[in-house]
Design a protein around this motif. Structure first.
Motif, mmCIF file in Angstrom:
data_model
loop_
_atom_site.group_PDB
_atom_site.id
_atom_site.type_symbol
_atom_site.label_atom_id
_atom_site.label_comp_id
_atom_site.label_asym_id
_atom_site.label_seq_id
_atom_site.Cartn_x
_atom_site.Cartn_y
_atom_site.Cartn_z
ATOM 1 N N TRP A 127 101.096 99.949 55.163
ATOM 2 C CA TRP A 127 99.728 100.358 55.527
ATOM 3 C C TRP A 127 99.204 101.359 54.502
ATOM 4 O O TRP A 127 98.073 101.238 54.016
ATOM 5 N N MET A 128 100.040 102.350 54.145
ATOM 6 C CA MET A 128 99.606 103.383 53.196
ATOM 7 C C MET A 128 99.346 102.791 51.814
ATOM 8 O O MET A 128 98.321 103.082 51.184
ATOM 9 N N GLU A 129 100.249 101.969 51.341
ATOM 10 C CA GLU A 129 100.064 101.382 50.010
ATOM 11 C C GLU A 129 98.831 100.472 49.985
ATOM 12 O O GLU A 129 98.067 100.479 49.020
ATOM 13 N N SER A 130 98.644 99.708 51.025
ATOM 14 C CA SER A 130 97.492 98.798 51.050
ATOM 15 C C SER A 130 96.191 99.544 51.266
ATOM 16 O O SER A 130 95.133 99.113 50.784
ATOM 17 N N ASP A 131 96.238 100.672 51.970
ATOM 18 C CA ASP A 131 94.989 101.401 52.204
ATOM 19 C C ASP A 131 94.455 102.009 50.919
ATOM 20 O O ASP A 131 93.246 101.982 50.666
ATOM 21 N N ARG A 132 95.356 102.549 50.102
ATOM 22 C CA ARG A 132 94.820 103.110 48.853
ATOM 23 C C ARG A 132 94.523 102.012 47.836
ATOM 24 O O ARG A 132 93.712 102.193 46.936
#
Length: 934
Positions: free
Chosen positions: A119-124
């Protein structure tokens, strides 16, 4: 006599290790590579963007690296620092790096935290721009500029920029270094960085690597869920290989605050993945890969002209560099060294390597590769190997081609590649000690780089493909997925046995790769120096690596190479240790060699004199390094000159002591301290107690202790300083100042050790700690700041560490003092801060013991600090039992602002007056030996 080393040219040695993987591409162009490894409940997550400093247009150097920093500033659906959710989830090996040809981000997380990480990698990746404003840009610009200053503040820290400018044409993608110029960084606008993101960070320009406790089916489902709705982005043109060897050999001179001249010769050669690169890598090992290499034999052993010499090959996608580097002995004319290097290179080009040289280079290369397979992620694990193959060569399994080429290399193939590429022009840079009127900025500005070259290949767009974006499957308004469950720790139980002579053996079985690590742990260390000649412990252990009564240092090094084994003897503050890391199929001959090194050191006068010269050069180098100066001078100020710890913490001692050491001194230290009744043997790896005890008995079971008693060390309690003191050390022209302030903390054996560590984590021991967030993220005066506890059996040093820009030295020291006073007075650690560190410590346990070396490190702590055998297995409950009150008590026990001893290293003409005006305490200027400067 010792048996000859086993032959390396057997079938096992030529087998190519396999990293099984599955690759697939999402409809939006995202490439995903998956490797299953279920030995530990962790997954390595790597995101590799095929964009780096080689892609930066003129006037925008440093953009790729600056943007890497901005990607840690938060995203549209997660405000604030990127690290916080990962800290709470117990991530390990988390970082981001930028290089010429790529930008990558990686972390290893507990299996249950994989959704959070994706989620974190895809959000940024898909939702970044709305979170980047002028404040975020200015903050990270300041951090990056201090990273640049920190690099240039190290001796020889300006070399790479000079070499790139002089070896690659001005229009070559590698002409400038990754961190860029101050002017370009200052000129970066918000529109510029947003355009950079929109142009280069689409899904089709990205590779996601997942390695560890995950299945291919899970990877396909999760990749689509979190990344499937991210646009492919515009096609990104690929820089093409461009090998630009120099037409003629050229020379340059640079000056720096260094202790000795350094010569670096650089050739431009073919890029990674080429056959020439494989052959040249083997050539670099033969020419300058350690003691057995030709240049080391000639320049260090025979002619005694240098303290060190090495050869290496870079690993770049468009063109490589082959380098030879030599540190010239003081008083030696660099021209003599240049002539010998040229002579040895000429011989090598004429004849190539011998078969024995080539065989040893092959075994060493393969053994190092196998050791790297134990880790799934980090800077060099299996995820990295697969990602490099995919990003640079379109093949995650490209490493197999390289291993096969290495195994198949011949004398003729290595000679042909070396002759073709190393007979071309090169650039030789000589760094000389600076004089009084030296101005690095003026000198660097005067460097004229190469002009543009013709025939630069045009970047090529990837083949046209029809991409589609999936429907969003994630409601990002809900925020970061909560991680509520965590896998249990898997740590092998310790088993104990004894050799025939009573030496205790402690084993942790670790059946992941066919490697066994053995460590002999002696109760001695630098602390045993006090009352003797400072540096004796480290000097003795170093000489034990050199020769035995039957083997000289070169033969020992050759046997290690043939076996693919690693041996070392060295010392820390409280211990000296001898270690062996060997492939199991070579365990018996490796143990035989290892025992000979430990038990029968020769302490030959020739070895002593050679190492003495290198050692004195090393001390001189320490005195040109800010951290070296601080670690030499602070401990005697903290502990007093008669305490066992009141010595330079580098362990190198003093010049006078090293000059006076004799073979008798070394033999006496070995007999007094490094003996069978003062040692425990730790073993971790692919073996059992039933197997290893007989093997160790054969090597050490008949080792007899001398009749004399083991000496005692003076590790007594020291009272806190009655008042603060400030010691300034001048480092002219320094672009940064190093602030190191010290206090005394309880021993690592303390019953409240975990509470102490937890309190330190919140105050200054993690990225989101108070100290780092203040000086890096808020003030942007430092690339990083921290507080740290050095382990010790006695009172340990508690250090405040902050390299800061020169013009903010006094202000930074004031902030350090402000934070120290606040944490014990008006701003105590909060329940949330303590809980965060506890959670991070507990949840990172599964990923903290992934390798055999990690397990061995935990065993050392158990042995040295009198911890129970189940210390690691019970750490979770111990950490859970730490209350906020216990953490507050611990920090108050340590942080005493009025007892701080400050050592500040910087350009005194710029920092002395502001620091004195702070009234931190009595100020004294000292030299690199801690003596007053009048």
């Amino acid at each position: 006599m010792l048996p000859a080393a086993a032959s390396a040219n057997n079938e096992a040695a030529l087998q190519i290790p396999d990293i099984a993987y599955t690759r697939f591409v999402l409809p939006n162009g995202l490439t995903v590579v998956v490797h299953e490894d279920h030995k530990a409940p962790v997954v390595a997550v790597g995101i590799w963007y095929h964009i780096g400093s080689a892609d930066e247009p003129a006037g925008k150097t440093g953009f790729a690296h600056l943007f890497e920093h901005l990607m840690f500033s938060g995203s549209e659906n997660h405000k604030g620092t990127y690290f916080q959710p990962f800290e709470l989830a117990g991530a390990t090996d988390q970082n981001g790096t930028t290089w010429f040809d790529r930008t990558n981000y990686f972390e290893t997380v507990p299996t249950t935290a994989l959704d959070m990480a994706l989620w974190m990698e895809s959000d940024r990746m898909g939702h970044l721009l709305g979170a980047i404003g002028q404040k975020e840009l200015d903050t990270q610009r300041g951090v990056v500029q201090n990273e640049k200053r920190q690099g240039e503040n190290r001796p020889y820290g300006r070399v790479d920029e000079n070499i790139l400018a002089k070896t690659y044409p001005a229009n070559h993608p590698y002409h400038h270094d990754t961190i860029g110029s101050m002017d370009d960084l200052n000129a970066a606008s918000l529109d510029d960085v947003k355009q950079w993101f929109q142009s280069n960070y689409g899904a089709a320009n990205t590779t996601l690597v997942l390695a560890g406790d995950i299945t291919v089916a899970q990877a396909k489902q999760k990749a689509a869920e979190y990344f499937g709705d991210i646009p492919a982005g515009p096609p990104v043109a690929r820089q093409q290989p461009w090998i630009t060897p120099l037409a003629a050999s050229t020379r340059g001179v640079q000056h720096d605050h260094v202790a000795q001249p350094r010569i670096t010769r650089t050739w431009v050669v073919p890029q990674l993945g080429t056959d020439a690169a494989i052959q040249l890598n083997l050539a670099s090992t033969v020419l300058g890969g350690g003691k057995t290499s030709r240049l080391y034999q000639r320049l260090v052993y025979q002619d005694k002209l240098v303290d060190d010499v090495s050869a290496s090959l870079s690993d770049f996608a468009l063109a490589n560099q082959f380098q030879i580097q030599a540190d010239v002995k003081q008083g030696v004319d660099p021209a003599m060294v240049e002539a010998v290097i040229a002579e040895e290179l000429k011989k090598f080009l004429a004849d190539g390597p011998t078969q024995d040289e080539l065989d040893r280079a092959k075994v060493a290369s393969r053994a190092n590769f196998i050791r790297g397979l134990e880790k799934v992620g980090g800077f060099s694990g299996k995820a990295v190997i697969l990602a490099q193959g995919q990003v640079y060569r379109g093949d995650p399994g490209a490493y197999k081609k390289d291993l096969a080429r290495t195994a198949g290399a011949s004398i003729a193939s290595v000679k042909q590649a070396a002759d073709q590429w190393l007979s071309k022009g090169d650039y030789e840079l000589t760094v000389l000690p600076a004089g009084k009127n030296f101005d690095p900025a003026v000198e660097d500005k005067a460097v004229v780089g190469l002009s543009d070259a013709a025939n630069r290949p045009a970047p090529l767009l990837p083949p046209k493909r029809a991409y589609s974006v999936g429907k969003s499957l994630v409601d990002r308004r809900k925020g970061v997925p909560e991680v509520s469950q965590f896998p249990a720790l898997s740590f092998p139980p310790l088993e104990r046995g004894k050799l025939k002579n009573g030496i205790e053996v402690i084993l942790a079985e670790r059946h992941t790769i066919p490697v066994t690590q053995v460590e002999l742990l002696f109760d001695s260390g630098y602390a045993a120096d006090r009352g003797h000649k400072l540096g004796t412990a480290s000097f003795t252990s170093t000489l034990m690596n050199e020769s035995t009564k039957d083997l000289d240092s070169v033969e020992i090094a050759k046997r290690r190479q043939r076996l693919g084994a690693m041996t070392s003897v060295g010392c820390g503050l409280d211990t000296c240790s001898a270690s062996l890391d060997t492939l199991n199929d070579q365990l018996q001959p490796s143990l035989t060699l290892f025992a000979d090194i430990v038990r029968h050191p020769a302490f030959n006068n020739g070895d002593i004199e050679r190492v003495r010269g290198q050692w004195l050069a090393g001390i001189a180098q320490e005195k040109t390094q800010p951290i070296g100066l601080a670690l030499r001078t602070l401990p005697p100020l903290l502990y007093g000159s008669q305490h066992a710890y009141g010595i330079p913490f580098t362990g190198t001692g003093s010049e006078a002591a090293i000059r006076s050491l004799t073979a008798a001194d070394l033999g006496t230290f070995q007999q007094d301290w490094l003996r069978p009744d003062n040692v425990r043997i730790l073993v971790a790896g692919d073996t059992t107690l039933a197997k290893i005890i007989p093997q160790l008995d054969a090597a050490f079971g008949d080792w007899k202790a001398p009749e004399s008693a083991v000496p005692k060390k003076n590790v007594t309690a020291v009272a806190a300083q009655p008042k603060p003191r400030v010691f300034l050390i001048n480092r002219a022209d320094a672009p940064q100042s190093l602030i190191l302030a010290g206090l005394l903390a309880p021993s690592s054996k303390a019953v409240d050790d975990l509470a102490i560590q937890t309190a330190n984590g919140a105050f200054g021991g993690t990225f989101t700690s108070r100290l780092n967030m203040n000086l890096r993220e808020d003030k942007r005066w430092a690339y990083g700041a921290q507080s740290l506890l050095m382990d010790a059996q006695g009172q340990r040093p508690f250090l405040f560490y902050a390299p800061v820009q020169t013009d903010k030295t006094a202000e930074s020291a004031a902030e350090v003092l402000k934070e120290a006073r606040a944490v014990i007075a008006d701003k105590p650690l909060t329940d949330a801060e303590v809980a965060k560190i506890k959670d991070q410590s507990i949840r990172s346990l599964p990923g903290s013991y992934e390798t055999t070396g990690d397990v061995l490190g935990a065993m050392q702590g158990i042995v040295l600090y009198d911890r129970p055998d189940d210390y690691v297995q019970t750490m979770k409950s111990r950490l859970e039992g730490i209350s906020p009150a216990a953490a507050e008590t611990a920090i108050k026990e340590i942080v005493k602002p009025d007892a701080m001893t400050w050592v500040i290293v910087g350009d005194l003409k710029k920092i002395e007056a502001p620091v004195r005006a702070l009234n931190l305490g009595e100020v004294q200027v000292i030299d690199g030996d801690g003596q007053p400067v009048h």
